[in-house]
Design a protein around this motif. Structure first.
Motif, short mmCIF file in Angstrom:
data_model
loop_
_atom_site.label_atom_id
_atom_site.label_comp_id
_atom_site.label_asym_id
_atom_site.label_seq_id
_atom_site.Cartn_x
_atom_site.Cartn_y
_atom_site.Cartn_z
N LYS A 1 0.82 -1.21 0.00
CA LYS A 1 0.00 0.00 0.00
C LYS A 1 0.85 1.26 0.00
CE LYS A 1 -2.71 -0.05 3.54
NZ LYS A 1 -3.76 0.10 4.56
N LEU A 2 1.86 1.30 0.86
CA LEU A 2 2.68 2.50 0.98
C LEU A 2 3.54 2.73 -0.26
CD1 LEU A 2 3.81 2.29 4.71
CD2 LEU A 2 1.93 3.57 3.72
N ALA B 1 1.40 3.92 -3.24
CA ALA B 1 0.99 5.32 -3.14
C ALA B 1 2.07 6.26 -3.66
CB ALA B 1 0.67 5.67 -1.69
N ILE B 2 3.32 5.81 -3.67
CA ILE B 2 4.42 6.63 -4.17
C ILE B 2 4.72 6.32 -5.63
CG2 ILE B 2 6.87 7.17 -3.88
CD1 ILE B 2 6.51 6.42 -0.92
N ALA C 1 3.70 13.38 -4.20
CA ALA C 1 3.00 12.24 -3.58
C ALA C 1 3.50 12.02 -2.15
CB ALA C 1 3.20 10.98 -4.41
N VAL D 1 2.01 15.02 -0.03
CA VAL D 1 0.57 14.91 0.17
C VAL D 1 0.22 13.69 1.02
CG1 VAL D 1 -1.62 14.52 -1.01
CG2 VAL D 1 -0.01 16.20 -1.90
N GLY D 2 0.86 12.56 0.75
CA GLY D 2 0.51 11.33 1.44
C GLY D 2 1.37 11.00 2.64
N GLY D 3 2.29 11.88 2.99
CA GLY D 3 3.19 11.61 4.10
C GLY D 3 2.49 11.40 5.43
N HIS D 4 1.50 12.23 5.70
CA HIS D 4 0.76 12.11 6.97
C HIS D 4 0.01 10.77 7.02
CE1 HIS D 4 -1.48 13.23 10.51
NE2 HIS D 4 -2.60 12.94 9.89
N TRP D 5 -0.63 10.42 5.90
CA TRP D 5 -1.38 9.16 5.85
C TRP D 5 -0.42 7.97 6.02
CZ3 TRP D 5 -0.90 5.47 1.86
CH2 TRP D 5 -1.77 4.39 1.98
N MET D 6 0.74 8.02 5.36
CA MET D 6 1.71 6.93 5.47
C MET D 6 2.22 6.78 6.90
SD MET D 6 3.97 7.42 2.08
CE MET D 6 3.19 7.72 0.52
N GLU E 1 -0.50 5.22 9.00
CA GLU E 1 -0.61 3.78 8.73
C GLU E 1 0.50 3.01 9.45
OE1 GLU E 1 -2.73 1.78 6.78
OE2 GLU E 1 -4.04 3.51 6.82
#
Length: 89
Positions: A19-20, A23-24, A61, A64-69, A72
């Motif tokens: 998943k991680l 996302a990248i 990416a 933007v997705g660092g907080h979500w990663m 997780e």
């Protein structure tokens, strides 16, 4: 300590990694495909034209997705800490 516990942990951790990484990598692949089609249509063979957009979209990416990663990974770590009695006992 049953083998099923370790198989569950391994499958959960591999799914998290997929998943991680996806996302990248997926945005970079999409931009690379778009740039490649553009280069083929215009016959431009510049190397930096394909590298720079992929680098920029990968950084975006991550931003933007660092907080979500991070969230997780923290949730997974909390889950592993909660499963310590299951593994040890």
């Amino acid at each position: 300590m049953e083998p099923e516990v370790f198989v569950d942990i391994l499958s959960d951790s591999l799914f998290l990694v997929i998943k991680l990484v996806a996302a990248i990598v997926v945005p970079g692949l999409v931009i690379g495909l778009i740039v490649s089609v553009f280069q083929a249509a215009t016959s431009i063979n510049e190397q930096t034209l394909s590298f720079l957009p992929k680098l920029i979209i990968t950084l975006v990416a991550l931003i933007v997705g660092g907080h979500w990663m991070t969230q997780e990974l923290m949730d997974f770590f909390k889950l592993m800490v909660m499963r310590i009695p299951e593994i040890a006992g």
